[in-house]
Design an enzyme around this catalytic site. Sequence first.
Site, short mmCIF file in Angstrom:
data_model
loop_
_atom_site.label_atom_id
_atom_site.label_comp_id
_atom_site.label_asym_id
_atom_site.label_seq_id
_atom_site.Cartn_x
_atom_site.Cartn_y
_atom_site.Cartn_z
N PRO A 255 0.85 -1.19 0.00
CA PRO A 255 0.00 0.00 0.00
C PRO A 255 0.89 1.25 0.00
CG PRO A 255 -0.14 -1.15 2.11
CD PRO A 255 0.84 -1.91 1.28
N ASP A 432 5.84 2.59 2.28
CA ASP A 432 4.93 1.48 2.58
C ASP A 432 4.12 1.87 3.82
OD1 ASP A 432 3.76 -0.89 3.41
OD2 ASP A 432 5.49 -2.14 2.86
N HIS A 433 2.84 2.08 3.62
CA HIS A 433 2.03 2.59 4.73
C HIS A 433 1.80 1.53 5.81
CE1 HIS A 433 -0.11 5.61 6.71
NE2 HIS A 433 -1.12 5.83 5.88
N ARG A 434 2.13 0.29 5.52
CA ARG A 434 2.03 -0.72 6.58
C ARG A 434 3.11 -0.50 7.63
NH1 ARG A 434 2.69 -5.94 2.91
NH2 ARG A 434 4.41 -4.61 2.29
N ILE A 436 5.24 2.65 7.70
CA ILE A 436 5.54 4.06 8.01
C ILE A 436 4.24 4.85 8.06
CG2 ILE A 436 6.70 6.12 7.13
CD1 ILE A 436 8.69 4.05 5.78
#
Length: 462
Positions: A255, A432-434, A436
């Site tokens: 994501p 990577d929003h998972r 950061i």
Amino acid sequence: MATEFKLPEVGENIEKATVIRVLVNEGDTVKKEQTLVEIETDKATIEVPSTVTGKVGKIKVKEGESVPVGATLMTIAEEGEAGESRPARAEKAPKEEPPVSRKQEARRAEEQRETAAAEEAPEPEEDSRERKAAPRREARVEQLTPAARKAPPAPGQTVPASPSVRRLAREIGVDISEVEGTGPGGRISEDDVKAHARRQAGGAPRPARAAARPAVSVSADLPDFSRWGEIEAEPLNNIRRVISERLSLSWQTIPHVHHHDKADITELEELRRRRNAAIDDPARKLTVTAVLLKVLGKLLRRHPKFNASLDAANNQLILKHYCHIGVAADTERGLLVPVVRDVDRKSISELVADLHALAGRAREGKLSPEEMSGGTFTVSNLGGIGGVGFTPIINLPEVAILGVSRAAYEQVFDREGNGRVRLLLPVCLGYDHRVIDGAEAARFVREMCELLTSPFDMLFEI
Ligand code: CAO
């Protein structure tokens, strides 16, 4: 006695290569270390040198042919010898082996164990009943819904997959024990892992059987273009194929969020131009990318999460105590990403020299696979070409990438409405929003912009 000159091992987990050019003819006299063929693997173009001095006998490969490691490329009658052939003495990789660290040794030992385990793994029951069981197995696979999960292996049972497939699964956060293998005996291939990752990400339907490996992992149905005019089909080279696969996989499984900002580099650019005016040697000129590396080395130390990899299968983040930054380089063969090692520990002059050498080797097609592996973060500077901004795709298994566009003069206003013309560098952090959060990314990018804006502070700090 003629020597059979074979395709040597050219890198970890590389099983085959494409012959790009055969540089000798039958009957030519060749010297030891003379380049005989140029090959291309998934990762690089490599020159393969002769291991003996002698006369070329039969050339057994053609340009464009894909050959496995160990295949005979040609025979060479060694000086003073003729007649029957015997296997070549040296079948070592032409690349220089870097010193092996304890961690690398441990990793290799683990991979050897994995290989042994995979090879020794008992074939699933249905496979041992040979082909008659295969149709039943396929039918079962087809009936599974996208949400259906494979039963985990029984304790002590090993999942049949090669180390490279296991590594891919780890890198993209897939639990290998959940992957349905479509190979013989349920063996899991790279395609199985990717298909599983796609299903995890988007719920694509489960294929009944792995199809032949497509050149590009995601493709649309194409019309017959020749209906509208003349066309020609150009095969993708290995590098293009790998780029397609890796980027599709990253885009489908991570994501991504993109954070944009602009750094005021007016002073930095003046400093850079002044310094470069006194230098003739291009290998010593201070470049925008080298300055970015210096700043990123510092920031990645301050923000270790951006230098990490997500091991989703084991629910953990791998934090690396080294900082090796990949630099996207535009080459005739396509995008290559050589890795500058220990960026956080190098002086700006060392970074300038490293970058110059690696970018040169990338453009000449001389990078070794080793020089393109182990990166912890990537920077892609398109500013030398142009553009006001772009959103880069994360280079798996990293968690962030910096995209840099062309600096341009813009009018900047203060609170009182006074305008000043400043040189602004557009930057975009893909993350990577998972792993950061948005606020962390914004802080990272702001700190970077501030370091670029105040080069003198940076000189004192670094
Ligand atoms: N803004 C304004 N000017 C810039 C700039 C920027 N962000 N980046 C570089 N420039 C200037 C340089 O200063 C140089 O000009 P001068 O000769 O007047 O100093 C000129 O543009 C060419 O620089 P360069 O691109 O060679 O700069 P570099 O050495 O810093 O970069 C490398 C090296 C390897 C990053 C670069 O050559 C390259 O290949 N870039 C393309 C990367 C790429 O393809 N990314 C896409 C990846 S996704 O498909």
